[in-house]
Design an enzyme around this catalytic site. Structure first.
Site, PDB file in Angstrom:
ATOM      1  N   SER A 120      62.656  21.235  70.575  1.00 60.31           N
ATOM      2  CA  SER A 120      62.321  22.100  69.446  1.00 60.31           C
ATOM      3  C   SER A 120      61.359  23.225  69.837  1.00 60.31           C
ATOM      4  O   SER A 120      61.247  24.219  69.120  1.00 60.31           O
ATOM      5  CB  SER A 120      61.714  21.278  68.305  1.00 60.31           C
ATOM      6  OG  SER A 120      60.437  20.797  68.647  1.00 60.31           O
ATOM      7  N   LYS A 156      54.592  21.178  67.391  1.00 62.73           N
ATOM      8  CA  LYS A 156      55.113  22.339  66.688  1.00 62.73           C
ATOM      9  C   LYS A 156      54.047  23.444  66.640  1.00 62.73           C
ATOM     10  O   LYS A 156      52.872  23.224  66.916  1.00 62.73           O
ATOM     11  CB  LYS A 156      55.501  21.978  65.250  1.00 62.73           C
ATOM     12  CG  LYS A 156      56.671  21.022  65.114  1.00 62.73           C
ATOM     13  CD  LYS A 156      58.000  21.643  65.485  1.00 62.73           C
ATOM     14  CE  LYS A 156      59.161  20.704  65.158  1.00 62.73           C
ATOM     15  NZ  LYS A 156      59.158  19.511  66.017  1.00 62.73           N
TER      16      LYS A 156
END
Length: 224
Positions: A120, A156
């Site tokens: 990601s 993230k």
């Protein structure tokens, strides 16, 4: 298994050799190995030294054994001279110490690593299998960090405001994660991203802005 990887015993013997060299400036004798490890025959010493030699950690010449230069560099990268960045000048060789991890990461005692599972954050150059370096520190708004929420962890880019917390990937194949303001206190920050490692080398995080004020500023502070 990497052919250069050492067994626990071989690593212990190598560490002992290095300590002995630092303390006495001489290679250990058989009795030293026997006292340290309880070896009952010289063959036990020979087998361990042979394994270290085969794996490239030590070499043997007419003067006996010695550590490979590579092993001496494990505590840092040697600075072997000076080079001009202006006009041409004569090369200068000198022993100028080493560049250590402490110099690359001044707060090294607050840094730890986690292996990444997933892609990601590929847009930031962080890929699955890399080792991400995290510091026990606050995460600025828009900075990259690792969090724990509802029993699950995630690396993230993190944004927050009065509307909630947003965990944004840098790979468009992944969706962002939204956490409502009322559950901020359930989010645990594991650390701020300061760099990552892979087979290509070490990559430090760029400088980040200071944390942005928030309507709930306490949530993003690292907690034990």
């Amino acid at each position: 298994m990497n052919v250069r990887e050492l067994t626990a015993k071989q690593q212990a013997v190598l560490d002992f050799i290095r300590r002995h060299l630092e303390e006495y400036d001489s290679w250990p004798k058989y009795r030293h190995y026997a006292d340290e490890f309880g070896f009952r025959s010289p063959n036990s010493v020979f087998q361990n030294l042979k394994a270290l030699e085969q794996k490239g950690y030590i070499v043997r010449d007419g003067a006996g054994y010695r550590l490979c230069r590579e092993i001496k560099r494990t505590s840092g990268i040697p600075v072997v001279g000076e080079i001009t960045a202006g006009c041409l000048q004569e090369a200068v060789e000198a022993e100028l110490g080493s560049i250590t991890l402490d110099m690359l990461f001044p707060k090294l005692d607050r840094i730890y690593a986690l292996r990444v599972n997933g892609n990601s954050m590929r847009g930031t150059g962080i890929n699955s299998g890399d080792y991400v370096l995290l510091m026990d520190d606050d995460i600025p708004n828009g900075g990259i960090g690792a969090v724990l929420y509802n029993g699950e962890t995630s690396l993230k880019r993190i944004f927050w405001d009065v509307r909630g917390l947003r965990l944004e990937p840098t790979n468009k194949e992944y969706e962002e994660i939204i956490i409502e303001p009322e559950v901020f206190e359930e989010v645990r920050v594991l650390g701020r991203y300061v760099g990552h490692l892979n087979r290509s080398g070490l990559f430090k995080a760029p400088s980040t802005l200071p944390p942005v004020a928030s309507s709930n500023p306490g949530w993003y502070t690292s907690r034990n």
